[in-house]
Motif scaffolding. Structure first.
Motif, short mmCIF file in Angstrom:
data_model
loop_
_atom_site.label_atom_id
_atom_site.label_comp_id
_atom_site.label_asym_id
_atom_site.label_seq_id
_atom_site.Cartn_x
_atom_site.Cartn_y
_atom_site.Cartn_z
N GLY A 165 -9.33 -8.45 1.25
CA GLY A 165 -8.91 -8.67 -0.14
C GLY A 165 -7.50 -8.15 -0.41
N GLY A 203 -3.29 -7.08 0.70
CA GLY A 203 -2.10 -7.87 1.02
C GLY A 203 -2.05 -8.31 2.48
N VAL A 204 -2.13 -7.36 3.40
CA VAL A 204 -2.06 -7.71 4.83
C VAL A 204 -3.27 -8.59 5.20
CG1 VAL A 204 -2.00 -6.84 7.20
CG2 VAL A 204 -0.86 -5.55 5.40
N MET A 228 -4.61 1.91 7.67
CA MET A 228 -5.40 3.14 7.57
C MET A 228 -6.02 3.29 6.17
SD MET A 228 -2.46 5.55 6.39
CE MET A 228 -3.20 5.36 4.84
N TYR A 253 0.84 -1.21 0.00
CA TYR A 253 0.00 0.00 0.00
C TYR A 253 0.87 1.26 0.00
CZ TYR A 253 -3.99 2.90 1.39
OH TYR A 253 -4.98 3.84 1.43
N THR A 271 3.76 -8.06 8.34
CA THR A 271 2.85 -7.30 9.23
C THR A 271 1.69 -8.18 9.68
OG1 THR A 271 3.47 -5.32 8.02
CG2 THR A 271 1.49 -5.18 9.38
N CYS A 276 -3.22 -2.21 12.30
CA CYS A 276 -1.98 -1.90 11.57
C CYS A 276 -2.19 -0.95 10.40
CB CYS A 276 -1.33 -3.19 11.07
SG CYS A 276 -2.26 -3.97 9.75
N ARG A 315 -17.89 -4.56 3.77
CA ARG A 315 -17.19 -3.57 4.60
C ARG A 315 -18.05 -2.37 4.95
NH1 ARG A 315 -12.67 -1.59 0.18
NH2 ARG A 315 -13.72 0.29 -0.55
N SER A 355 5.49 -2.41 11.54
CA SER A 355 6.47 -3.35 10.97
C SER A 355 7.78 -2.66 10.60
CB SER A 355 5.88 -4.00 9.71
OG SER A 355 5.73 -3.02 8.70
N ILE A 397 0.28 -2.11 15.72
CA ILE A 397 1.32 -2.94 15.08
C ILE A 397 2.12 -2.09 14.09
CG2 ILE A 397 1.74 -4.93 13.55
CD1 ILE A 397 0.64 -5.78 16.30
N THR A 428 -14.93 -7.14 3.55
CA THR A 428 -14.38 -6.75 2.26
C THR A 428 -15.38 -5.90 1.47
OG1 THR A 428 -13.41 -7.57 0.20
CG2 THR A 428 -15.17 -8.90 1.14
N GLY A 429 -14.83 -5.08 0.59
CA GLY A 429 -15.67 -4.33 -0.34
C GLY A 429 -15.74 -5.04 -1.68
N ARG A 430 -15.22 -6.28 -1.73
CA ARG A 430 -15.21 -7.03 -2.99
C ARG A 430 -16.01 -8.31 -2.87
NH1 ARG A 430 -8.80 -6.96 -4.63
NH2 ARG A 430 -8.22 -5.70 -2.84
P1 NDP Z 1 -3.84 -3.24 0.08
O1 NDP Z 1 -4.16 -2.09 -0.78
O2 NDP Z 1 -3.31 -4.49 -0.51
O3 NDP Z 1 -5.13 -3.61 0.95
C1 NDP Z 1 -5.90 -2.65 1.58
C2 NDP Z 1 -7.33 -3.14 1.60
O4 NDP Z 1 -8.12 -2.28 2.42
C3 NDP Z 1 -7.99 -3.09 0.24
O5 NDP Z 1 -7.68 -4.22 -0.53
C4 NDP Z 1 -9.45 -3.06 0.63
O6 NDP Z 1 -9.86 -4.38 0.96
C5 NDP Z 1 -9.44 -2.26 1.93
N1 NDP Z 1 -9.83 -0.87 1.70
C6 NDP Z 1 -9.32 0.00 0.81
N2 NDP Z 1 -9.93 1.19 0.89
C7 NDP Z 1 -10.86 1.07 1.87
C8 NDP Z 1 -11.83 1.97 2.42
N3 NDP Z 1 -11.97 3.22 1.98
N4 NDP Z 1 -12.62 1.51 3.40
C9 NDP Z 1 -12.50 0.24 3.87
N5 NDP Z 1 -11.61 -0.65 3.37
C10 NDP Z 1 -10.80 -0.23 2.39
O7 NDP Z 1 -2.83 -2.70 1.20
P2 NDP Z 1 -1.93 -3.51 2.26
O8 NDP Z 1 -2.62 -4.76 2.60
O9 NDP Z 1 -0.52 -3.52 1.77
O10 NDP Z 1 -1.99 -2.52 3.50
C11 NDP Z 1 -3.19 -2.40 4.26
C12 NDP Z 1 -3.04 -1.28 5.27
O11 NDP Z 1 -2.07 -1.64 6.23
C13 NDP Z 1 -2.59 0.05 4.65
O12 NDP Z 1 -3.24 1.10 5.30
C14 NDP Z 1 -1.11 0.07 4.95
O13 NDP Z 1 -0.60 1.37 5.02
C15 NDP Z 1 -1.07 -0.63 6.29
N6 NDP Z 1 0.20 -1.26 6.58
C16 NDP Z 1 0.77 -0.99 7.78
C17 NDP Z 1 1.93 -1.58 8.16
C18 NDP Z 1 2.48 -1.33 9.51
O14 NDP Z 1 3.67 -1.57 9.74
N7 NDP Z 1 1.67 -0.86 10.44
C19 NDP Z 1 2.68 -2.45 7.22
C20 NDP Z 1 1.94 -2.76 6.01
C21 NDP Z 1 0.75 -2.15 5.70
P3 NDP Z 1 -11.24 -5.00 0.38
O15 NDP Z 1 -11.18 -4.76 -1.10
O16 NDP Z 1 -11.19 -6.42 0.78
O17 NDP Z 1 -12.32 -4.21 1.05
#
Ligand code: NDP
Length: 328
Positions: free
Chosen positions: A157, A159-160, A245, A42, A131, A243, A200, A270, A268, A179-181
């Motif tokens: 949906g 990565g985390v 936002m 992300y 993470t 973890c 979601r 990372s 959390i 999930t939104g998917r």
């Molecule tokens: P991805 O983009 O792969 O996944 C984020 C998921 O969040 C999307 O796939 C979607 O899931 C959901 N999402 C996106 N927008 C919204 C919204 N407006 N409202 C609700 N859900 C939403 O990102 P990552 O998995 O890489 O990272 C996820 C979060 O974790 C990020 O905020 C990232 O910054 C944070 N992070 C923090 C770390 C740490 O050390 N604390 C390390 C790695 C990541 P779906 O389609 O299933 O709804």
């Protein structure tokens, strides 16, 4: 010479492009690594597209993680030929990162790739999977057991979220995915081992300070109202590992879940995790996120596609993990 993604900001114009760089241009560091794989997280997507203030200096090579082989070392801890990985430490933000053929970094930022794993596996896991493992470890340390009830994963949906869901399901927990998917429901059930799927939108709007107790614990990657509603719906003495936002940085919550239900909100991070703690977390992550498991939740792309993949990730069009092959 090697290929790299480079982000420039000139006259207020922010742009990422594929460039050729000379090894002389690499920043200071005591270990030089030939990179086999990186990934798009992300944070990388925000950096590459400029949709979030991630990059602190220009020009910058993005990529908050990478894995490869040491090709030069002045560090006592690493020798030429060592297989290494890196996540965090501000790499790809303040120090040139992993979306490149080579990187030069401080040896203390590197972790050896676990014996039975390879560069592709650890980057299919990447910062996201690392993470996720830290989040699941927080739940285990809190004493959450499968018999305590379902565990919620938000942003399932992504990565985390997908990594957390599959680790929890492998450990025998009943996983609810938010999930939104909805179109990915079959994939989440069949490949991630999720038991229940909720939209979601059930969690994203302002909610009551205390709600029906639904989950024994949760991994939240979304923040904002979602995290508030998750805290308000976790059972007595439960834990939420927060973890992310993806919805927002805000937390419009009350203390009610904490003082009336004893809920623990565990942050959390990372990026700055102590080097000494990392190998054990990586061992565990590789144990649960095997190449076979990862083949269900990751896809490989060439470095030349990194910019497009970053845009797709922010548009919610990348399922699970995007691995980037950096070797020319
Ligand atoms: P991805 O983009 O792969 O996944 C984020 C998921 O969040 C999307 O796939 C979607 O899931 C959901 N999402 C996106 N927008 C919204 C919204 N407006 N409202 C609700 N859900 C939403 O990102 P990552 O998995 O890489 O990272 C996820 C979060 O974790 C990020 O905020 C990232 O910054 C944070 N992070 C923090 C770390 C740490 O050390 N604390 C390390 C790695 C990541 P779906 O389609 O299933 O709804």
């Amino acid at each position: 010479m090697f290929k790299a993604i480079q982000i420039d900001k000139t006259d207020g114009q922010y742009a990422a492009s594929l460039v050729e760089l000379d090894e002389q241009a690499l920043p200071e560091g005591d270990v030089t690594v030939e990179i086999d794989y990186s990934s798009i997280n992300y944070k990388d997507a925000l950096a590459i597209t400029g949709r979030g203030p991630i990059v602190r200096q220009f020009p910058m090579v993005p990529g908050i993680d990478f894995a490869g082989k040491v090709i030069a070392s002045d560090s006592a801890d690493f020798a030429v030929g060592d297989r290494v990985l890196l996540t965090g430490w501000g790499v790809g933000e303040r120090h040139w990162g992993g979306l490149a053929g080579k990187a030069r970094v401080k040896g203390e930022w590197l972790t050896k790739i676990p014996d039975n794993a390879d560069a592709k596996q650890v980057m299919a896991i990447g910062t996201a999977g690392f993470t996720a493992m830290l989040c699941v470890q927080a739940l285990l340390d809190h004493g959450v057991k499968p018999e305590n009830g379902p565990v919620l994963v938000t942003g399932a949906g992504g990565g985390v979220g997908s990594c957390a869901a599959i680790i929890l399901a492998t450990l025998g927990y009943q996983v609810t995915a938010s999930t939104g998917r909805p179109q990915e429901a079959d994939w989440m059930r069949d490949q991630l081992g999720v038991s229940e799927i909720i939209n979601r939108e059930e969690l994203s709007a302002p909610g009551k300070p205390l709600q029906k107790e639904r989950w024994a614990a949760a991994v939240d990657t979304v923040g904002s109202h979602t995290l508030s509603n998750v805290c308000a719906s976790v059972r007595y003495d439960g834990i939420v590992a927060a973890c992310g936002m993806a919805q927002g940085m805000d937390l419009p919550a009350t203390v009610a879940p904490f003082i009336l239900r004893g809920v623990t909100l565990r942050g959390i991070d990372s990026v700055m995790v102590n080097s000494a703690k990392r190998p054990a977390i990586w061992e565990k992550a590789c144990q649960y996120l095997t190449p076979e498991v990862l083949s269900k939740l990751s896809e490989e792309y060439p470095l030349t596609d990194a910019i497009t993949v970053a845009e797709k990730l922010l548009d919610g069009k990348i399922r699970g993990r995007a691995v980037i092959a950096c070797k020319a």
